[in-house]
Design a protein around this motif. Sequence first.
Motif, PDB file in Angstrom:
ATOM      1  N   VAL A 180       0.840  -1.202   0.000  1.00  0.00           N
ATOM      2  CA  VAL A 180       0.000   0.000   0.000  1.00  0.00           C
ATOM      3  C   VAL A 180       0.876   1.253   0.000  1.00  0.00           C
ATOM      4  CG1 VAL A 180      -1.710   1.319   1.310  1.00  0.00           C
ATOM      5  CG2 VAL A 180      -1.913  -1.168   1.138  1.00  0.00           C
ATOM      6  N   ILE A 181       1.892   1.282   0.865  1.00  0.00           N
ATOM      7  CA  ILE A 181       2.783   2.444   0.944  1.00  0.00           C
ATOM      8  C   ILE A 181       3.523   2.643  -0.373  1.00  0.00           C
ATOM      9  CG2 ILE A 181       4.808   3.416   2.097  1.00  0.00           C
ATOM     10  CD1 ILE A 181       2.253   3.486   3.753  1.00  0.00           C
ATOM     11  N   ILE A 182       4.038   1.560  -0.933  1.00  0.00           N
ATOM     12  CA  ILE A 182       4.766   1.656  -2.208  1.00  0.00           C
ATOM     13  C   ILE A 182       3.842   2.174  -3.306  1.00  0.00           C
ATOM     14  CG2 ILE A 182       5.915   0.314  -4.016  1.00  0.00           C
ATOM     15  CD1 ILE A 182       6.963  -1.526  -1.745  1.00  0.00           C
ATOM     16  N   GLY A 183       2.618   1.640  -3.331  1.00  0.00           N
ATOM     17  CA  GLY A 183       1.650   2.088  -4.339  1.00  0.00           C
ATOM     18  C   GLY A 183       1.325   3.569  -4.201  1.00  0.00           C
ATOM     19  N   LEU A 184       1.150   4.042  -2.957  1.00  0.00           N
ATOM     20  CA  LEU A 184       0.838   5.457  -2.724  1.00  0.00           C
ATOM     21  C   LEU A 184       2.019   6.354  -3.071  1.00  0.00           C
ATOM     22  CD1 LEU A 184      -1.184   5.273   0.630  1.00  0.00           C
ATOM     23  CD2 LEU A 184      -2.052   5.543  -1.694  1.00  0.00           C
ATOM     24  N   ARG A 185       3.223   5.852  -2.828  1.00  0.00           N
ATOM     25  CA  ARG A 185       4.411   6.656  -3.183  1.00  0.00           C
ATOM     26  C   ARG A 185       4.554   6.743  -4.702  1.00  0.00           C
ATOM     27  NH1 ARG A 185       6.926   8.765   0.769  1.00  0.00           N
ATOM     28  NH2 ARG A 185       6.930   7.835   2.842  1.00  0.00           N
ATOM     29  N   LYS A 186       4.310   5.668  -5.394  1.00  0.00           N
ATOM     30  CA  LYS A 186       4.397   5.683  -6.862  1.00  0.00           C
ATOM     31  C   LYS A 186       3.378   6.651  -7.457  1.00  0.00           C
ATOM     32  CE  LYS A 186       6.296   1.054  -7.649  1.00  0.00           C
ATOM     33  NZ  LYS A 186       6.035  -0.307  -8.190  1.00  0.00           N
ATOM     34  N   LYS A 187       2.208   6.754  -6.832  1.00  0.00           N
ATOM     35  CA  LYS A 187       1.168   7.663  -7.304  1.00  0.00           C
ATOM     36  C   LYS A 187       1.434   9.116  -6.908  1.00  0.00           C
ATOM     37  CE  LYS A 187      -2.096   5.035  -9.259  1.00  0.00           C
ATOM     38  NZ  LYS A 187      -2.686   5.323 -10.590  1.00  0.00           N
ATOM     39  N   GLY A 188       2.439   9.336  -6.046  1.00  0.00           N
ATOM     40  CA  GLY A 188       2.738  10.690  -5.589  1.00  0.00           C
ATOM     41  C   GLY A 188       1.888  11.135  -4.421  1.00  0.00           C
ATOM     42  N   VAL A 189       1.047  10.231  -3.896  1.00  0.00           N
ATOM     43  CA  VAL A 189       0.144  10.589  -2.798  1.00  0.00           C
ATOM     44  C   VAL A 189       0.918  10.911  -1.528  1.00  0.00           C
ATOM     45  CG1 VAL A 189      -1.663   9.713  -1.268  1.00  0.00           C
ATOM     46  CG2 VAL A 189      -1.783   9.269  -3.726  1.00  0.00           C
ATOM     47  N   MET A 190       1.913  10.059  -1.190  1.00  0.00           N
ATOM     48  CA  MET A 190       2.672  10.276   0.041  1.00  0.00           C
ATOM     49  C   MET A 190       3.474  11.568  -0.035  1.00  0.00           C
ATOM     50  SD  MET A 190       1.647   7.910   1.958  1.00  0.00           S
ATOM     51  CE  MET A 190       2.706   8.332   3.334  1.00  0.00           C
ATOM     52  N   HIS A 191       4.015  11.864  -1.200  1.00  0.00           N
ATOM     53  CA  HIS A 191       4.772  13.115  -1.354  1.00  0.00           C
ATOM     54  C   HIS A 191       3.866  14.324  -1.123  1.00  0.00           C
ATOM     55  CE1 HIS A 191       7.735  15.960  -2.834  1.00  0.00           C
ATOM     56  NE2 HIS A 191       6.814  16.460  -3.645  1.00  0.00           N
ATOM     57  N   GLU A 192       2.670  14.289  -1.703  1.00  0.00           N
ATOM     58  CA  GLU A 192       1.719  15.389  -1.524  1.00  0.00           C
ATOM     59  C   GLU A 192       1.317  15.525  -0.057  1.00  0.00           C
ATOM     60  OE1 GLU A 192      -2.738  16.823  -3.060  1.00  0.00           O
ATOM     61  OE2 GLU A 192      -1.917  14.873  -3.674  1.00  0.00           O
ATOM     62  N   LEU A 193       1.055  14.386   0.588  1.00  0.00           N
ATOM     63  CA  LEU A 193       0.647  14.397   1.991  1.00  0.00           C
ATOM     64  C   LEU A 193       1.760  14.931   2.886  1.00  0.00           C
ATOM     65  CD1 LEU A 193      -1.367  13.613   4.227  1.00  0.00           C
ATOM     66  CD2 LEU A 193      -0.439  11.290   4.133  1.00  0.00           C
ATOM     67  N   GLU A 194       2.977  14.460   2.654  1.00  0.00           N
ATOM     68  CA  GLU A 194       4.105  14.842   3.513  1.00  0.00           C
ATOM     69  C   GLU A 194       4.609  16.252   3.225  1.00  0.00           C
ATOM     70  OE1 GLU A 194       5.663  10.218   4.035  1.00  0.00           O
ATOM     71  OE2 GLU A 194       6.737  11.600   2.699  1.00  0.00           O
ATOM     72  N   SER A 195       4.182  16.826   2.095  1.00  0.00           N
ATOM     73  CA  SER A 195       4.587  18.189   1.751  1.00  0.00           C
ATOM     74  C   SER A 195       3.592  19.223   2.261  1.00  0.00           C
ATOM     75  CB  SER A 195       4.735  18.334   0.234  1.00  0.00           C
ATOM     76  OG  SER A 195       5.703  17.441  -0.274  1.00  0.00           O
ATOM     77  N   SER A 196       2.434  18.766   2.735  1.00  0.00           N
ATOM     78  CA  SER A 196       1.383  19.689   3.170  1.00  0.00           C
ATOM     79  C   SER A 196       1.350  19.812   4.688  1.00  0.00           C
ATOM     80  CB  SER A 196       0.026  19.195   2.666  1.00  0.00           C
ATOM     81  OG  SER A 196      -1.014  20.007   3.175  1.00  0.00           O
TER      82      SER A 196
END
Length: 415
Positions: free
Chosen positions: A66-82
């Motif tokens: 799940v984490i790898i999939g979210l990172r590939k989609k850019g979701v984790m980057h967006e979340l951690e940048s906000s």
Amino acid sequence: MAQTEPSFDRFFDSMESLADTISESLQSQVTIEDSNHHVIGYSSHQTESDPARISTIIGKKVPSAVIIGLRKKGVMHELESSSHPIRIPAVMEVGLGPRLAMCIRHQQEILGYIWVVDRGNLAAGQAEEIVEKAAGIAGRYLLKQRGWKTKQEKALEDFFWKLLTSHYESETRIRQEAEAGSVLLPESYYIGVLESSGPVNEHFLQSFRRVMDTYTGQRLLFQTAEQNRLIILFSFVFPLEGTERLASFLHGLLRDLGQREDGRLTAGCSSGYREYTSAAAAYREALQILEMKQLLPYHTRELLLYEEMGFWAYLPVILEQKRSRTRSSRLLYPLKEHDREHKSDLLRTLAVYLSLDGNLKESAAFLHIHANTLMYRLNRIAEITGRSLKETGYRTSVYLDLLTEETEQMNLWFG
């Protein structure tokens, strides 16, 4: 059902109670995680959950897929940048439905995450405000927990350094101290040393822990940092047969950590041990690999495991013997003299040929010459030295002399 404003002006004895409070207000399922995506609090199921939440709660940790999939989609980057809650659309590839999520922070450091299942019932603005207030409470809770955890980690680190420096005289004493500190020692273990061209700081350690959490079947017991090196003691849930799985794990660790960190990464890993009185010897094995990789980077670029060290393990002894002698190699002397007198390149030709396992095609390409030219040079080497490279003793001896007496030149040739 209308959302109600929860009261956060009270003491929360656990993240479970905070998750339930958010859930009651938003009428949605809530999960709270630490920075390594371990679940520290979750609300009860009001309706059916999506696969990602179910597997997270069952395993007490977000699945690595799940984490790898979210990172590939850019979701984790967006979340951690906000610095505020964000709305995340469904990522059905990993079984995750829509979410309202926020990072729990202390200054610039990420302490954890809050995830709220969005069934279309979260009022814009009000839901974000509730989650943001909850993140402040969760942050204070995690910082308080860290104070206790830091003391525990310091005790573990001290114990680890005692193992690495042969502090304990007996296996019995080691196990007594481990038991007193509630440390469960695995039956067998490895010691690895990761070396970075940059500093091993808190950011590096957070990246390392996140990468390690993506690997299953492996247990990290101890870690400590020293300048640009991270020293770890780890084990596998199931005993290893051979070195393939160990090598695969280390190559993967360096690759995944390298994607998160700038600079060059390398590593060395000991043989497997059962006795913890051997931890200092295991540590020296890992360091010896790094020593060789510093001495001859090109030639040892694939070397990670002490069990695959081969003759490289004896190179420091050979170097020490050579330093105590004033005479240089008689095997290399004729070629060095010929190169000096005729401005030829026979010594480099020999070094490349031996370093590339006698592969004519690869050696010729490396030297930017035709294969016939290479064959001519090899014949000239045989004529000048009066020795054939087909002789195992000569071939081995001259290669060791090149590695130990022409080390600097070898590194220039293969740089």
